[in-house]
Design a protein around this motif. Structure first.
Motif, PDB file in Angstrom:
ATOM      1  N   ASP A  77       0.840  -1.198   0.000  1.00  0.00           N
ATOM      2  CA  ASP A  77       0.000   0.000   0.000  1.00  0.00           C
ATOM      3  C   ASP A  77       0.884   1.261   0.000  1.00  0.00           C
ATOM      4  N   GLU A  78       0.433   2.308   0.716  1.00  0.00           N
ATOM      5  CA  GLU A  78       1.236   3.537   0.812  1.00  0.00           C
ATOM      6  C   GLU A  78       1.894   3.587   2.189  1.00  0.00           C
ATOM      7  N   LYS A  79       2.786   2.649   2.404  1.00  0.00           N
ATOM      8  CA  LYS A  79       3.434   2.555   3.709  1.00  0.00           C
ATOM      9  C   LYS A  79       4.920   2.829   3.565  1.00  0.00           C
ATOM     10  N   GLU A  80       5.564   2.948   4.721  1.00  0.00           N
ATOM     11  CA  GLU A  80       6.996   3.196   4.736  1.00  0.00           C
ATOM     12  C   GLU A  80       7.673   2.171   5.628  1.00  0.00           C
ATOM     13  N   ILE A  81       8.935   1.920   5.320  1.00  0.00           N
ATOM     14  CA  ILE A  81       9.760   1.035   6.128  1.00  0.00           C
ATOM     15  C   ILE A  81      11.019   1.794   6.512  1.00  0.00           C
ATOM     16  N   VAL A  82      11.375   1.709   7.770  1.00  0.00           N
ATOM     17  CA  VAL A  82      12.598   2.345   8.259  1.00  0.00           C
ATOM     18  C   VAL A  82      13.601   1.236   8.569  1.00  0.00           C
TER      19      VAL A  82
END
Length: 645
Positions: A77-82
């Protein structure tokens, strides 16, 4: 200048994680960013099903150093990973607040996704998911169809050319030879040998040592009162001119007791077929050829006039029927306890606790995650299709319809940590002497694999934990241990599972248990199912007549009438075939293509581990040369890293 190489595997629509379409991106940054602590990856959603699997990011610094940022996760989806640098760090190593926060937030997020749930009272806790699609994306199978039990069983029956029989419930086979109609299409060395020799006492005894359930046999130290075997009964089987008591003292007598099955409800899901279970006891003897052979069988737990002790000196069919009942009982305990509970469900406990309590930067997350690959997913599919109410397990098994649930509930009360420590488990059964019991290849090979894993684990521990004190102070490690005990084992003190671990030695044993259970032990009790169970009379999944209550009544017709009908035989054959197959693109023990570790010392330890495993493969291969019954289930090149089938 800063070069960023973003290695990505593939879009979800491109097929398979292990056969990816790989894209790489170079990103050049003009200004000096200083020391990089974290990298954030964001994805915008542009079209349907555009999930991406990110393998790693490599950063080249202005001075020419390379920094690895492992990911090996899906970006959805529109997610982020750090991401953090790939160097493994303990909680004590993080001094900067932003790194402490990242560590904490990752676990908080994971604990929301990986929740404990009780599937049935008395079971170890499992993942809170009703279906495979409910699982976090990172632990789902790449291709769900590939692990669809209904599809795979049906496909197996089609490939075996037995689908014409699959609906023929209540239709008995004509005789033993009639079973060959569903067997001969894909015979192999062991299964064919079983078909030819299954009636013989040596074959019956051999399976307790090296079949697919080689965990039941124990050295007998005294005859149980409920099983009143006397010297007079078995003297024709004793070869050393000793009494039964003297043979026991010499260590030549063994026992297998299926007490766990006593009172378990038989399958009642098909009103047209009454199915039966019993709880036999079997006495075995090591003869002068060092072969283990049966010398007495009682088919129920309580002795009495309607529960005779069957002997090799009885009529051929009386003795054969008694052995068939033991083999059927062994099949049930193997499927539900040895296989399902003690490898699948236990490994799921370790897996959930790992995701909940060990962040991706922790050395033990990096160590264990390859051995948890697809375990939660396969168990979720099993609860969805196989062992659920009206599931596939009900179709052919006498313990279907709820009996398998009762068995797990009982077995959980007896499950102990020590019984998962392979050398301790062997010793506790009195089966540890190679001199006294020379052909117990399950023990011999298992010890080699256990020791190889433990040596590897000890090396990894030594890299990150310089003292026992560091072990005690690792709060994340202790939370992992506690999660397993409190939730997975429900805080059962008698289980012996530790609540905390304070020494490096105990830690190495614990982590060896985790890896060995998921890899070697599962392989040893899973991948021989077609070999040993495809010849139906040798491992009947159900019995359609009650056990005999007197001698002299069994005929060949009665045996065939008791064995599974054509339909159940076919479903059983499809099941043991499907369960004996490796996953597509299987990863075997010591194979770690995802480089979670970036440090040179750990990579050297991995190389040493693989070299030791190769030596074990060579040893087993050499020993098996020219053997009619080769034993290869503990050969590392046949041991998947994880429970995934």
């Amino acid at each position: 200048m800063l070069d960023m190489d973003k290695g990505t595997d593939y879009c979800q629509y491109s097929g398979h994680r292990d056969l990816p379409e790989v894209d790489s991106y170079d990103v050049t940054v003009a200004e000096d960013l200083g020391e990089i602590q974290l990298i954030k990856i964001e994805k915008r959603k542009y079209w349907y099903l555009d999930d991406w699997y990110l393998r790693y990011i490599t950063v080249k610094t202005p001075i020419g150093d390379y920094l690895e940022f492992p990911c090996y996760r899906w970006i959805t989806d529109e997610k982020e990973i750090v991401l953090r640098n790939g160097a493994a760090k303990l909680p004590r190593d993080d001094k900067i607040q932003i790194l402490k926060q990242h560590r904490r937030r990752e676990l908080e997020d994971r604990q929301k996704m990986y929740r404990w749930k009780e599937w049935h009272p008395g079971f170890p806790l499992s993942i809170d998911a009703h279906s495979h699609s409910d699982l976090p994306r990172d632990i789902q199978f790449d291709n769900e169809k590939g692990v669809d039990f209904i599809l795979n069983y049906s496909k197996a029956m089609e490939n075996l050319y037995v689908n014409r029989f699959m609906h023929m419930f209540q239709s008995s086979w004509s005789d033993f030879a009639d079973f060959e109609k569903i067997f001969v299409r894909i015979s192999n060395t062991i299964s064919e040998y079983v078909m030819q020799h299954w009636k013989e006492d040596f074959m019956f005894g051999y399976q307790f040592l090296n079949g697919c359930n080689p965990v039941m046999i124990k050295r007998c130290t005294e005859i149980p009162k409920k099983f009143p075997v006397t010297t007079e009964m078995v003297e024709c089987s004793l070869e050393r001119n000793l009494t039964l008591e003297e043979e026991i003292k010499k260590g030549n007598v063994f026992i297998v007791d299926y007490e766990l099955l006593d009172g378990i409800d038989a399958n009642k899901t098909d009103p047209c077929t009454i199915q039966y279970l019993t709880a036999p006891i079997c006495l075995l003897y090591k003869n002068l050829e060092n072969k283990i052979v049966p010398i007495a069988i009682q088919l129920s737990q309580a002795s009495g006039p309607d529960n005779p002790i069957f002997l090799p000196s009885d009529s051929t069919y009386d003795w054969l029927m008694a052995k068939i009942w033991v083999r059927s009982s062994d099949f049930h305990v193997h499927q539900t306890v040895t296989h399902l509970l003690r490898t699948h469900l236990v490994s799921e406990v370790f897996s959930i606790a790992m995701f909940r309590q060990l962040p991706s930067v922790h050395p033990f997350f990096k160590l264990l995650v390859p051995h948890m690959r697809f375990t939660i997913a396969i168990n979720t599919k099993a609860r969805e299709q196989l062992i659920c109410e009206c599931g596939l397990f009900d179709k052919a098994n006498a313990t279907g319809g709820g009996g398998h649930v009762q068995m797990v509930q009982r077995a959980m009360k007896e499950l102990t940590y020590n019984s998962l420590c392979f050398p301790e488990a062997i010793k506790a059964k009195g089966m540890d002497s190679q001199e006294d019991i020379p052909y117990y290849f399950y023990r011999d090979d298992g010890i080699k694999v256990w020791e190889a894993i433990r040596s590897f684990v000890e090396e990894v521990i030594g890299i990150y934990y310089e003292s026992d004190e560091v072990v005690s102070e690792d709060v994340e490690l202790q939370a992992f241990i506690k999660d397993v005990y409190v939730y997975g084992m429900k805080g059962n003190k008698t289980s012996g599972f530790p609540k905390t671990i304070k020494t490096r030695e105990k830690l190495s044993e614990y982590l060896t248990v985790v890896i060995f259970t998921a890899s070697g032990q599962h392989a040893a009790v899973n991948f021989g199912q077609y070999d040993w169970c495809s010849w139906i009379p040798n491992s009947p999944p159900t019995m359609r007549c009650p056990p005999p209550t007197e001698k002299g009544t069994v005929t060949i017709e009665k045996i065939v009438e008791t064995l599974p009908d054509r339909g159940r035989s076919c479903w059983h054959l499809g099941a043991v075939w499907a369960l004996s197959q490796f996953q597509e693109n299987e990863l075997f023990l010591g194979t770690y293509p995802d480089e979670h570790f970036t440090e040179r010392p750990v990579k050297l330890a991995m190389e040493k581990f693989r070299k030791k495993l190769d030596e074990i493969v060579s040893f087993i291969s050499e020993r098996n040369k020219n053997k009619k019954l080769p034993y290869y289930y503990f050969s590392p090149d046949r041991i998947p890293n994880s429970v995934a089938v």
